[in-house]
Design a protein around this motif. Sequence first.
Motif, PDB file in Angstrom:
ATOM      1  N   MET A  60       0.824  -1.200   0.000  1.00 13.70           N
ATOM      2  CA  MET A  60       0.000   0.000   0.000  1.00 13.70           C
ATOM      3  C   MET A  60       0.861   1.255   0.000  1.00 13.70           C
ATOM      4  O   MET A  60       0.533   2.252  -0.658  1.00 13.70           O
ATOM      5  CB  MET A  60      -0.932  -0.020   1.206  1.00 13.70           C
ATOM      6  CG  MET A  60      -1.988  -1.129   1.175  1.00 13.70           C
ATOM      7  SD  MET A  60      -2.959  -1.142  -0.363  1.00 13.70           S
ATOM      8  CE  MET A  60      -3.780   0.455  -0.244  1.00 13.70           C
ATOM      9  N   LEU A  61       1.970   1.226   0.724  1.00 14.97           N
ATOM     10  CA  LEU A  61       2.885   2.367   0.726  1.00 14.97           C
ATOM     11  C   LEU A  61       3.462   2.587  -0.671  1.00 14.97           C
ATOM     12  O   LEU A  61       3.526   3.729  -1.156  1.00 14.97           O
ATOM     13  CB  LEU A  61       4.011   2.140   1.731  1.00 14.97           C
ATOM     14  CG  LEU A  61       5.090   3.232   1.809  1.00 14.97           C
ATOM     15  CD1 LEU A  61       4.467   4.566   2.205  1.00 14.97           C
ATOM     16  CD2 LEU A  61       6.174   2.826   2.802  1.00 14.97           C
ATOM     17  N   GLY A  67       1.400   7.157  -6.823  1.00 14.40           N
ATOM     18  CA  GLY A  67       0.253   7.980  -7.173  1.00 14.40           C
ATOM     19  C   GLY A  67      -1.032   7.200  -7.351  1.00 14.40           C
ATOM     20  O   GLY A  67      -1.930   7.642  -8.068  1.00 14.40           O
ATOM     21  N   GLY A  68      -1.104   6.025  -6.700  1.00  7.65           N
ATOM     22  CA  GLY A  68      -2.300   5.211  -6.801  1.00  7.65           C
ATOM     23  C   GLY A  68      -2.409   4.409  -8.087  1.00  7.65           C
ATOM     24  O   GLY A  68      -3.419   3.753  -8.325  1.00  7.65           O
ATOM     25  N   ARG A  69      -1.368   4.447  -8.902  1.00  4.86           N
ATOM     26  CA  ARG A  69      -1.389   3.719 -10.174  1.00  4.86           C
ATOM     27  C   ARG A  69      -0.733   2.356  -9.989  1.00  4.86           C
ATOM     28  O   ARG A  69       0.485   2.261  -9.779  1.00  4.86           O
ATOM     29  CB  ARG A  69      -0.666   4.522 -11.251  1.00  4.86           C
ATOM     30  CG  ARG A  69      -1.367   5.832 -11.569  1.00  4.86           C
ATOM     31  CD  ARG A  69      -0.567   6.681 -12.529  1.00  4.86           C
ATOM     32  NE  ARG A  69      -0.299   5.990 -13.796  1.00  4.86           N
ATOM     33  CZ  ARG A  69       0.421   6.510 -14.773  1.00  4.86           C
ATOM     34  NH1 ARG A  69       0.980   7.710 -14.625  1.00  4.86           N
ATOM     35  NH2 ARG A  69       0.619   5.832 -15.890  1.00  4.86           N
ATOM     36  N   MET A  73       3.272   1.125  -9.781  1.00  9.48           N
ATOM     37  CA  MET A  73       3.783   0.504  -8.557  1.00  9.48           C
ATOM     38  C   MET A  73       4.411  -0.849  -8.859  1.00  9.48           C
ATOM     39  O   MET A  73       5.500  -1.172  -8.373  1.00  9.48           O
ATOM     40  CB  MET A  73       2.648   0.328  -7.547  1.00  9.48           C
ATOM     41  CG  MET A  73       3.061  -0.310  -6.214  1.00  9.48           C
ATOM     42  SD  MET A  73       3.024  -2.133  -6.222  1.00  9.48           S
ATOM     43  CE  MET A  73       1.257  -2.428  -6.205  1.00  9.48           C
ATOM     44  N   ALA A  74       3.736  -1.661  -9.685  1.00  8.04           N
ATOM     45  CA  ALA A  74       4.246  -2.989 -10.014  1.00  8.04           C
ATOM     46  C   ALA A  74       5.574  -2.894 -10.757  1.00  8.04           C
ATOM     47  O   ALA A  74       6.495  -3.679 -10.507  1.00  8.04           O
ATOM     48  CB  ALA A  74       3.216  -3.745 -10.854  1.00  8.04           C
TER      49      ALA A  74
END
Length: 213
Positions: A60-61, A67-69, A73-74
């Motif tokens: 989650m961090l 930016g919530g994308r 993140m992956a």
Amino acid sequence: MNQTDRVREAVAAHRRDLVALLAELDPGQWDGATLCAGWRVREVVAHITMPFRTSLGRMMLDLVRAGGRFDRMADRSARRDATAMSHEQLSTALRDNIDHPWTPPGGGPAGALAHEVIHGLDISVGLGLGYRVPIDRLKLVLAGMRPRNIAYFGTDLTGVQLQATDLDWSHGSGTPVHGAAQDLLLVVCGRRLPPGRLTGSAADRFTRSATAS
């Protein structure tokens, strides 16, 4: 055996296949390109094993920092972990989690199977290996390819009908594009395949140029 148990068994079987495939790679192949743009084998394996190694809090961090994308993140996580971990450590992370119950959000066991199969093919096809996904697993994955799943990948399949040559499966309507079911699965997922794997007048739409790395 109910359908859920059948799919979970297929997930574990596919992870065992991937462990065996990775054990045959030499160190140079771990730096080989895959069908995932910009990812080598080590980034793909880091991505596959991320749910086994990363706490929900850390994930989650990372998502907030991206930016919530989720895709960003992956990508960042795969690159970070591929740099920090040796190929032996990445292999061990997969081998030690053959029966891990992880499923993608909203995807259930069928989503986990699709995740393992698709990314395994990213590796084997990208490296030019001869691995063939067992037909029973492909049937399970293709059966789960609903319109919303296909839309997620954003692949333009307008005007073509994908027709498998090794099982009774097709998708769409229009100019036929023929190929093995596992290759057509990759097409659905937005991958461009090496030359010679697809046939039909529209096959070039989904095929890399012969000089592409």
